[in-house]
Structures are given as C-alpha cells and as structure tokens.
Enzyme design. Sequence first.
Site, PDB file in Angstrom:
ATOM      1  CG  HIS A 113      -1.989   1.016   1.215  1.00 59.35           C
ATOM      2  ND1 HIS A 113      -1.893   2.214   1.876  1.00 59.35           N
ATOM      3  CD2 HIS A 113      -3.202   1.027   0.598  1.00 59.35           C
ATOM      4  CE1 HIS A 113      -3.004   2.918   1.679  1.00 59.35           C
ATOM      5  NE2 HIS A 113      -3.808   2.217   0.907  1.00 59.35           N
ATOM      6  CB  SER A 313      -8.746 -12.972  -4.065  1.00 57.35           C
ATOM      7  OG  SER A 313      -9.031 -13.287  -5.410  1.00 57.35           O
TER       8      SER A 313
END
Length: 367
Positions: A113, A313
């Site tokens: 991130h 996912s």
Amino acid sequence: MNARLRAVEARLVAAAPTNIGFPAARDIDYRPLAPLLSHLLNNLGDPRVDPLYPGHVHDLEREVLDFTAELFRAPPGWSGYLTSGGTEGNLYGLWLGRTKLPNAVVYYSSAAHYSVPKACHLLGLPAVEVATTATGQIDYTDLTRQAGRHRSWPAIVVATIGTTMTEAVDDVTHVHNALDVAGIRHRYVHSDAALAGVPLATTSNRPAFDLADGADSISVSGHKFFGTPVVCGIVVTRRGPDELGPTVPYLDTHDTTVSGSRNGLAAAMLWHAIDSLGKAGHADRARRARDVAAYAVQRLHNLGWPAWRDPLSFTVLLRPLPADMATTWPLPTQDGWSHIICMPGIETRHIDHLVETLAAHGGYPNE
C-alpha cells in the site's frame, strides 16, 4: 436534507450499481445506530482505561479488540486499538518496529500500500522495495537478496495481506524463512491485512499471516470487509500497554495511540457488525463473496473477456473496459489489467449488468 445534500445522495445512489471496483462491503445495515449521531463519541487514549471524559464507548471498543485478537490468534499480553484506517495501522506497526529495532531497515513489496513508504518517510526509516511475482505476492528470493545486502542491520518487513490490485497475500512464514537465509537474526514483521485479514481468518485453508504465524502486529480496515460508513481500522500487536506511552493526567488515561482522540462512532459500528453476525456470520459473508467472484470469472470467460482471480480472493482481474464505459464503471487499472472486487453486498446481478454491457459493446476486441 437541503437541496445540496439531496443532490449528493442522488449522486451516490446513482453510482452504486456500477461502483464495484473498490473494496467496501454494503450488506450490513448501520441505520440502527442513528440515535448515536446526536452524541460526540470520543474514545480518548488507551482503550483499556476509561478516561475521565464520559462521552466514550471504550467498553464497545474493548469487545471489538477482544474479537479481533482472538480472530488473529494473539498471544497473552497483546494490545491494540481502533485506528482512523489502514494508513494509521501501518504507521503504528512500523513505529512499534522502530521502537524495538531502532536501527532497522524496512522491506516492503512493490505491491504494498502507498502508505508504507510514506510511513517510513515520516518515521525516518530507511526502506527497500522488494520485487513481486506476476500475481503480486512478494518475491521471497528477492527479499533474501535485498536483506542480505544489509545483513548487519535488523529488518522490519511489511507483509501485505491482500494487495491493492490483485489481492495477493504475502506468507509470513515464507518471510521469516527468507530472512533466515539472509542471515537476519533481529526482525519485526507487520501484516498489513487491511482488505483480506478478516475474511482470511475465517477460512480454514489460508496462508500464514497472523500473530500465531509470526507477525508482530497486524492491522485491518473497518470500512472494507465490515463496510462501516465511516473510515476506520483496527490494529493488534504482541506488545502490552504497559510498554507504551505516558500517562495524561487531565484525561486520566495513557497515551498509547497515534491519533489520541479516536472515533467512538466507528467503535460502535464495528461492535454492531461483530455482535450481529459473529465469526460464523462473517465467514458466511466471505464464502458468498468468493462465490460471486468465481461467478464473475466464469461469466467473463464465457464472453471471451480475459479474467482471473486467486482462489481465496474477492478480486477479479480483467482486461480494461472500452473507453466509453470507463466513466460509468470506474475500475482501477494498472499494467494492462483492471479489477472488480466482489465485496459482500455485490451480487450476481451486478456482474450480469457488467457482462451484458460488455456484450452490447461487442465483447472482447479481436487482436
């Protein structure tokens, strides 16, 4: 509401059916908490100590933390608090790592991130970006190589548990193995589990990422999987509150958090999400979201549109949409791939809408 706010609401409602590219669940009803909006809920200081200020919900925050600590298999003596979001959780984890290992070098993947290098800059920590595999997982061989170049310094590694574009998961056991090979003895591992931490923790066949797997701290977002209508997060660490922060006499509590004043309404919302559904309910939400993601891949394949996902996912990678669809369907795009994220509340009808719109544009263009 006045006309300006009604216009904002109308814009949000209009965008919702095609807003499937960003991770925000929408299946939990938070409207029962509306009466709390008439109160300022300020969770000051350490959540384990009720402050002098009476307008707090530290009791609810503690229950949220107990649930999260159990979910992430925290050892006795753990600590934590509710943050303003994933960025603060990463900053806090890196701060603890620096406190334990003041001369450390930070390692994070190129898919980490954007808050991670920012936090390193704020904390004055030297940092090294590590390569990733084609699916977005950290390259453990490159981690060994990069750490080996700085083997005389301790290591802080940020493991990403659900990368932004592909929802790839870095395995903490493999991270430790890579550091062992590099000859790094002193290390601290922070798991940035903003997106995937909670749903993975409810799943049996999952990778290693939590505190029992070797992470020293872990942070998650509250507005992603829990879908709270305010941005917030949770961080849990092995370190106990007695190791952190001075007393603030006028508040009658300890300063153990980054933000000091914290959003009590977020604590109430997270408590509501946990109390109303429990671990089993959230496991079911995760299972149904993965079913929708699998459905999306199949429908796109049937159309001839390239798409793929990792089995656990919610994120589905697909080739970019036609240019004239991009405004209506704002999907993040990077390196020739876009994605949709089938968060809880995204249903097969949303996928059908997307696929039918693509079909009306003639399907995937011939090369």
